[in-house]
Motif scaffolding. Structure first.
Motif, mmCIF file in Angstrom:
data_model
loop_
_atom_site.group_PDB
_atom_site.id
_atom_site.type_symbol
_atom_site.label_atom_id
_atom_site.label_comp_id
_atom_site.label_asym_id
_atom_site.label_seq_id
_atom_site.Cartn_x
_atom_site.Cartn_y
_atom_site.Cartn_z
ATOM 1 N N SER A 1 0.838 -1.208 0.000
ATOM 2 C CA SER A 1 0.000 0.000 0.000
ATOM 3 C C SER A 1 0.871 1.255 0.000
ATOM 4 O O SER A 1 1.736 1.418 0.863
ATOM 5 N N GLU B 1 -1.770 10.244 -4.935
ATOM 6 C CA GLU B 1 -2.046 8.994 -5.643
ATOM 7 C C GLU B 1 -1.955 7.850 -4.650
ATOM 8 O O GLU B 1 -1.013 7.790 -3.850
ATOM 9 N N ASP C 1 -2.240 3.609 -4.121
ATOM 10 C CA ASP C 1 -2.266 2.264 -4.706
ATOM 11 C C ASP C 1 -2.256 1.280 -3.549
ATOM 12 O O ASP C 1 -1.242 1.126 -2.865
ATOM 13 N N SER C 2 -3.417 0.671 -3.269
ATOM 14 C CA SER C 2 -3.543 -0.220 -2.121
ATOM 15 C C SER C 2 -4.391 -1.441 -2.471
ATOM 16 O O SER C 2 -5.558 -1.293 -2.854
ATOM 17 N N GLY D 1 -7.433 -0.498 -4.432
ATOM 18 C CA GLY D 1 -7.147 -0.166 -5.810
ATOM 19 C C GLY D 1 -6.354 1.121 -5.956
ATOM 20 O O GLY D 1 -5.835 1.670 -4.979
ATOM 21 N N LYS D 2 -6.272 1.619 -7.206
ATOM 22 C CA LYS D 2 -5.562 2.857 -7.499
ATOM 23 C C LYS D 2 -6.560 4.013 -7.536
ATOM 24 O O LYS D 2 -7.580 3.913 -8.221
ATOM 25 N N HIS D 3 -6.204 5.088 -6.850
ATOM 26 C CA HIS D 3 -7.116 6.224 -6.772
ATOM 27 C C HIS D 3 -6.329 7.535 -6.713
ATOM 28 O O HIS D 3 -5.141 7.555 -6.367
#
Length: 835
Positions: free
Chosen positions: A726, A741, A743-744, A786-788
């Motif tokens: 993460s 940004e 990403d987890s 997810g990616k956010h």
């Protein structure tokens, strides 16, 4: 030609005001020198980030991360598009005069306008303007750098002039003047002064109401009152952006109510500051005689050794001590100088109690007494507590001694009214001679008694705090002779000024008698009294605002001209956003650090309350631990346990500036700083603010977020343990906009090292979401897997609404001015036709 003759006295008065204002600041103003005041320099440091943003984008940011971890800029030289017009009007009003010169000029001009509204002749109004404008407090606050307080006070007399015009039947012009100067006064951004003078306006409105009732003119009174209410609302609406956001911000600052429940509940107020903080600067009861004798308590908190009169009595054996002791021996923690309104002005004020008739006299007397009693603060706690507990907004302001500005207004106003009575009816001296002699005895006679028997009136010349310090530092057998000599020195300061006040009152009294016995013209009397009062007050003011305080222009920028070697080293780190703790200075009383870095500390009178509570409960203790630990490990933060500084770590304090011998400093990298944002393993919910701030003593913020349960819906409970995959990264930084940004694989609760404030809005992938507060002062939200892209933006919608209202109010004011001008032209033409 007739119009020119009509306005010639006013033109002469204005030119005289310009000359007086210029001469006071010579030669500094002609040489381009400036005052480098603490508050002004602090403003440069704190405002650097928002100024830089304005230059780069052409827009104003309403948030800065420069001081105290981050805070709104509403009270940092606030400026809005709607007030730009007012800024230009201000420049016209002060005739584009140089800085400092225009300060005194607008103070003179404002009171002159008021007296002309009262229908005083120009020469009498000129004297009245002088005795108001040269009250010592105004020059003291210029020296201290409290410029916006000064400007707010300068706009108060013309505001009241509009009120006077309206109650005299000049409704349109009264309304215009009131609306304009209410707007200018609020733009000066010192609500405390505006708030205090609402009481004065209330007293004066009651006086006009009583007169209207007696004269059976209530419809006219009600009409004027209605005009003034509308005018006041227009002035308020022009500043609605500033007022509304200051009001909203105040709820979150030290002026708002704390959510903490403290043990000393008696000191807490229902809203606002603690009682002890509100009354910390309370004018002493005996100190009030400074209105007549400036050095009744020694003057300012400057070294005793600087006073020539005191040094004439000094024992050479104690010279080292006298350079450490101050001239001031009153009970305030310290002071930049006394409130002195002029000895002869006090004589005229007392005379006015006997000679001036009507409700307005009693309104001014009530305002004077009201001001003095409330200025005593903790020395008259019954009345102070009543106002704190029951009068709206009173608990929002500290330094109650400053309410004496009301007396500084009412005393010269009643004084000049009294002089007007004498000038217009010189036979009063024969008819009411007892009033003149009583007034002389109560002012000049009292000053004479002070000079002859100082110990009778003031038996002690050492403050309680000072006595305690002396007893701790000096053995009792050695202290006694020091106290005797100290009393002699301070009595010399006091009696010197007492003699001075006596002779000033005597000279003025003699001049009035000469006039009343028809051996002097009225014009000569006014001219000589103007010179007498100006010389008196000028001399006192030069003690507190004098040429040697002015420095070469650019000196105020010296701390910011070049970063220090330590600053340069830190600035090599191009990480987008991190904070710096400067331990080489008074961390929470300076903004130089903020010019180069985002500071943990800072200097501002209205910091966020929760941040102040974190300072008191955690940061100060962590700083003390660093002072103890760092020297033992050679400044290596790797060897400092992260548990010593959990709050500093969660605030992303990446560097610590540590002092070395010889005034040098060194930057220490903090490897324990948690970064811009991080996932936590657990969310621990608590019931209230006390539990929340207490839990941080036993919490590892890297693993657990402490959250008030009222934010449970926004923060939620994390569903999974952190994992090494993460990642959350800050990719774009602006003071009012942050973008991350994420990403987890599992998602969870993220804590952001940014100060929580209700105006911030948050977005995930462009969709607005709610975020909450964690760890007492930070932001937190639950992020899906997810990616956010996560964004925070600070652009309150309320700004756009209030700006629209403000521009509408400006248009109404402009229409009012246009209507007044057209009506005057039409009236003039009708008069010409009739002729």
């Amino acid at each position: 030609m007739n119009q020119f003759k009509r306005f010639l006295p006013d033109v002469i008065a204005i030119v005289l005001f310009v000359l007086i204002s210029f001469v006071y600041f010579l030669p500094a103003v002609s040489e381009g020198r400036i005052l480098a005041q603490h508050d002004a320099v602090a403003g440069i440091g704190a405002g650097h980030e928002m100024q830089d943003y304005l230059e780069k984008t052409g827009e104003r940011t309403r948030w800065t991360n420069a001081i105290f971890g981050g805070m709104p800029t509403y009270q940092m030289s606030p400026s809005y598009d709607s007030t730009d017009t007012l800024s230009f009007i201000q420049k016209i009003y002060h005739l584009f005069l140089p800085t400092y010169v225009w300060y005194v000029f607008v103070m003179l001009l404002g009171f002159y306008i008021l007296l002309r509204a009262f229908d005083f002749k120009a020469w009498m109004a000129t004297l009245g303007a002088v005795i108001w404008a040269f009250s010592s407090y105004f020059f003291i606050i210029i020296a201290a750098g409290h410029i916006w307080k000064f400007v707010a006070l300068a706009y108060i007399p013309p505001t009241i002039a509009g009120m006077v015009l309206a109650y005299r039947g000049k409704y349109l012009w009264g309304g215009i003047v009131t609306a304009l100067f209410v707007a200018l006064q609020i733009t000066a951004n010192h609500p405390q002064m505006s708030y205090y003078f609402l009481f004065v306006m209330l007293f004066m409105a009651i006086a006009y109401g009583v007169s209207a009732w007696k004269e059976k003119q209530m419809p006219r009174f009600l009409k004027a009152s209605g005009v003034l209410v509308i005018a006041g609302l227009v002035g308020v609406c022009i500043n609605l952006s500033n007022l509304y956001h200051t009001y909203e911000y105040s709820k979150e600052t030290m002026r708002g109510k704390s959510e903490l429940v403290k043990e000393n509940t008696a000191d807490q107020t229902d809203s606002g500051l603690e009682r002890s903080y509100i009354t910390q600067w309370s004018y002493g009861i005996g100190e009030t005689f400074s209105l007549l004798v400036p050095n009744v308590k020694g003057g300012a908190s400057v070294p005793l050794a600087q006073n020539e009169k005191a040094m004439e009595k000094a024992d050479p054996a104690y010279m080292g001590l006298y350079s450490q002791l101050g001239q001031y021996w009153g009970e305030q923690p310290g002071t930049s100088g006394p409130v002195y309104v002029g000895a002869f002005v006090m004589f005229l004020f007392i005379l006015g109690l006997f000679l001036v008739k009507g409700p307005m006299k009693w309104a001014l007397v009530a305002g004077t007494v009201f001001s003095i009693l409330l200025s005593w603060g903790h020395n008259f706690m019954g009345l102070t507590n009543f106002f704190i507990d029951y009068i709206p907004m009173y608990s929002k302001f500290r330094a109650v001694s400053s309410i004496l500005v009301i007396a500084e207004f009412t005393i010269p106003l009643l004084a000049i009214m009294a002089l007007k009575e004498v000038v217009e009816r010189p036979a009063l001296f024969r008819e009411r001679s007892r009033a003149f002699y009583i007034s002389f005895v109560l002012t000049g006679g009292l000053a004479l008694l002070f000079a002859l028997a100082p110990s009778f009136f003031f038996p002690s010349y050492v403050s309680t705090m000072e006595m305690s310090a002396l007893k701790q530092a000096i053995p009792a057998d050695q202290l006694a002779p020091i106290l005797i000599n100290l009393e002699d020195m301070r009595q010399a300061i006091f009696t010197s000024d007492a003699w001075r006040s006596f002779f000033i009152v005597l000279i003025g009294f003699v001049l009035v008698i000469i006039y009343c016995t028809k051996r002097m013209k009225a014009s000569v009397l006014i001219a000589t009294l103007t010179l007498l009062c100006l010389a008196d007050m000028w001399n006192v003011n030069k003690r507190y605002l004098y040429d040697e305080q002015f420095v070469a222009k650019g000196t105020e920028m010296q701390p910011f001209m070049q970063p220090s070697p330590t600053d340069k080293e830190i600035l090599k780190d191009q990480t987008l956003d991190y904070r710096v703790l400067n331990l080489s200075v008074n961390t929470f009383n300076e903004n130089n650090t903020a010019y180069w870095h985002k500071s943990i500390g800072g200097y501002h009178a209205a910091k966020l309350r929760r941040y102040q509570e974190i300072i008191e409960e955690h940061i100060q203790g962590e700083i003390a631990s660093l002072y103890d630990k760092l020297p033992t490990v050679g400044g290596d933060m790797e060897q400092v346990d992260a548990t010593l500084t959990p709050v500093l770590n969660m605030l992303n304090t990446r560097y610590i500036i540590f002092p070395l011998q010889g005034g040098n400093t060194v930057p220490l990298f903090n490897p324990h700083a948690l970064g811009n944002a991080w996932f936590v393993d657990e969310v621990k919910y608590v019931d209230n603010a006390n539990e929340e701030i207490e839990a941080l003593h036993h919490n590892n913020p890297a693993l657990t977020a402490v959250v008030d349960k009222k934010f449970a819906a926004q923060v939620k409970q994390t569903d999974a343990q952190r994992d090494s995959l993460s990642v959350i990264t800050l990719i774009d930084y602006q003071p009012n906009a942050l973008r991350y940004e994420v990403d987890s694989p599992q998602g969870g609760t993220v804590v952001f090292a940014e100060i929580y404030y209700p105006g911030w809005r948050s977005y995930i992938d462009g969709q607005e979401v709610e975020h909450g507060r964690a760890d007492y002062i930070l932001r937190a939200m639950n992020v899906p897997s997810g990616k956010h892209t996560i964004e925070f933006k600070f652009d309150p919608q309320s700004l756009h609404v209030t700006e629209a209202v403000a521009f509408t109010a400006l248009a109404l004011l402009a229409l009012g001015v246009l209507a007044a001008v057209l009506l005057r032209i039409c009236k003039k033409r009708r008069a010409e036709v009739k002729q």
